[in-house]
Motif scaffolding. Sequence first.
Motif, PDB file in Angstrom:
ATOM      1  N   LEU A  82     -77.210  78.341  -1.236  1.00 33.68           N
ATOM      2  CA  LEU A  82     -75.775  78.065  -1.295  1.00 33.68           C
ATOM      3  C   LEU A  82     -75.049  79.241  -1.923  1.00 33.68           C
ATOM      4  CD1 LEU A  82     -75.960  74.468  -2.825  1.00 33.68           C
ATOM      5  CD2 LEU A  82     -75.586  75.033  -0.423  1.00 33.68           C
ATOM      6  N   SER A  83     -73.809  79.430  -1.475  1.00 35.80           N
ATOM      7  CA  SER A  83     -72.968  80.411  -2.155  1.00 35.80           C
ATOM      8  C   SER A  83     -72.554  79.823  -3.500  1.00 35.80           C
ATOM      9  CB  SER A  83     -71.730  80.717  -1.314  1.00 35.80           C
ATOM     10  OG  SER A  83     -70.856  79.594  -1.305  1.00 35.80           O
ATOM     11  N   LEU A  88     -70.668  75.259  -6.768  1.00 38.04           N
ATOM     12  CA  LEU A  88     -69.694  74.691  -7.705  1.00 38.04           C
ATOM     13  C   LEU A  88     -69.018  73.452  -7.124  1.00 38.04           C
ATOM     14  CD1 LEU A  88     -68.141  77.924  -9.222  1.00 38.04           C
ATOM     15  CD2 LEU A  88     -69.736  76.332 -10.308  1.00 38.04           C
ATOM     16  N   ASN A  89     -68.720  73.459  -5.829  1.00 44.16           N
ATOM     17  CA  ASN A  89     -68.123  72.277  -5.192  1.00 44.16           C
ATOM     18  C   ASN A  89     -69.074  71.087  -5.244  1.00 44.16           C
ATOM     19  OD1 ASN A  89     -65.617  73.371  -4.546  1.00 44.16           O
ATOM     20  ND2 ASN A  89     -66.310  74.114  -2.558  1.00 44.16           N
ATOM     21  N   ILE A  90     -70.342  71.327  -4.980  1.00 43.78           N
ATOM     22  CA  ILE A  90     -71.322  70.238  -5.016  1.00 43.78           C
ATOM     23  C   ILE A  90     -71.469  69.701  -6.439  1.00 43.78           C
ATOM     24  CG2 ILE A  90     -73.791  69.719  -4.762  1.00 43.78           C
ATOM     25  CD1 ILE A  90     -73.694  71.608  -2.284  1.00 43.78           C
ATOM     26  N   VAL A  91     -71.503  70.587  -7.418  1.00 42.83           N
ATOM     27  CA  VAL A  91     -71.620  70.151  -8.818  1.00 42.83           C
ATOM     28  C   VAL A  91     -70.402  69.314  -9.208  1.00 42.83           C
ATOM     29  CG1 VAL A  91     -71.667  70.939 -11.213  1.00 42.83           C
ATOM     30  CG2 VAL A  91     -73.169  71.993  -9.526  1.00 42.83           C
ATOM     31  N   ARG A  92     -69.199  69.719  -8.795  1.00 44.53           N
ATOM     32  CA  ARG A  92     -67.987  68.932  -9.094  1.00 44.53           C
ATOM     33  C   ARG A  92     -68.067  67.541  -8.456  1.00 44.53           C
ATOM     34  NH1 ARG A  92     -65.404  73.882  -7.765  1.00 44.53           N
ATOM     35  NH2 ARG A  92     -64.805  74.958  -9.663  1.00 44.53           N
ATOM     36  N   GLU A  93     -68.505  67.486  -7.199  1.00 37.71           N
ATOM     37  CA  GLU A  93     -68.644  66.196  -6.515  1.00 37.71           C
ATOM     38  C   GLU A  93     -69.673  65.322  -7.220  1.00 37.71           C
ATOM     39  OE1 GLU A  93     -69.575  67.323  -2.504  1.00 37.71           O
ATOM     40  OE2 GLU A  93     -67.533  68.032  -2.110  1.00 37.71           O
ATOM     41  N   LEU A  94     -70.789  65.910  -7.593  1.00 34.39           N
ATOM     42  CA  LEU A  94     -71.836  65.170  -8.298  1.00 34.39           C
ATOM     43  C   LEU A  94     -71.320  64.646  -9.635  1.00 34.39           C
ATOM     44  CD1 LEU A  94     -74.772  64.240  -8.561  1.00 34.39           C
ATOM     45  CD2 LEU A  94     -75.326  66.513  -9.437  1.00 34.39           C
ATOM     46  N   CYS A  95     -70.609  65.481 -10.371  1.00 32.51           N
ATOM     47  CA  CYS A  95     -70.055  65.050 -11.661  1.00 32.51           C
ATOM     48  C   CYS A  95     -69.054  63.918 -11.482  1.00 32.51           C
ATOM     49  CB  CYS A  95     -69.409  66.227 -12.386  1.00 32.51           C
ATOM     50  SG  CYS A  95     -70.615  67.394 -13.059  1.00 32.51           S
ATOM     51  N   SER A  96     -68.294  63.954 -10.404  1.00 30.60           N
ATOM     52  CA  SER A  96     -67.332  62.891 -10.116  1.00 30.60           C
ATOM     53  C   SER A  96     -68.040  61.549  -9.933  1.00 30.60           C
ATOM     54  CB  SER A  96     -66.543  63.257  -8.858  1.00 30.60           C
ATOM     55  OG  SER A  96     -65.761  62.198  -8.408  1.00 30.60           O
ATOM     56  N   VAL A  97     -69.136  61.566  -9.198  1.00 28.01           N
ATOM     57  CA  VAL A  97     -69.913  60.338  -8.981  1.00 28.01           C
ATOM     58  C   VAL A  97     -70.569  59.882 -10.282  1.00 28.01           C
ATOM     59  CG1 VAL A  97     -71.921  59.357  -7.813  1.00 28.01           C
ATOM     60  CG2 VAL A  97     -70.335  60.788  -6.545  1.00 28.01           C
ATOM     61  N   LEU A  98     -71.168  60.819 -11.016  1.00 31.41           N
ATOM     62  CA  LEU A  98     -71.828  60.460 -12.268  1.00 31.41           C
ATOM     63  C   LEU A  98     -70.846  59.899 -13.284  1.00 31.41           C
ATOM     64  CD1 LEU A  98     -74.355  63.403 -12.636  1.00 31.41           C
ATOM     65  CD2 LEU A  98     -74.841  61.036 -11.976  1.00 31.41           C
TER      66      LEU A  98
END
Length: 116
Positions: A82-83, A88-98
């Motif tokens: 991943l770039s 960073l986008n995936i981490v933000r999405e994951l944090c949103s769910v968590l």
Amino acid sequence: MEYKEIKILKQSDKSTVHLIQEQDGEKLYIRKKLKGQHPVYKELKELIHPYLPKLYEVILSDDSTTVIEEYIEGKSLGGGTLSEKQFLNIVRELCSVLELLHARGVIHRDIKPSNC
């Protein structure tokens, strides 16, 4: 609802995950059959979030839990490149769910790329 099995997606000592389809339809679903009772899925069924699959059925029996959930087509993040921006986008999405899960007292204890 009646389903037909398309294929096994994952199998272990603790669970079996099938891709299934409505008997008289075209829509695809995931069926997870887990050993033991996992009542947390009843609570997860009530949660709505754009990055969580929708749970349609949760069946608890004496020795197993069966979950019918939304099938989301895509590829696993495990082993991919991943770039920085994608990461960073995936981490933000994951944090949103968590954040949603933790607010409900649900702690996911197995966060890893192959589970995303």
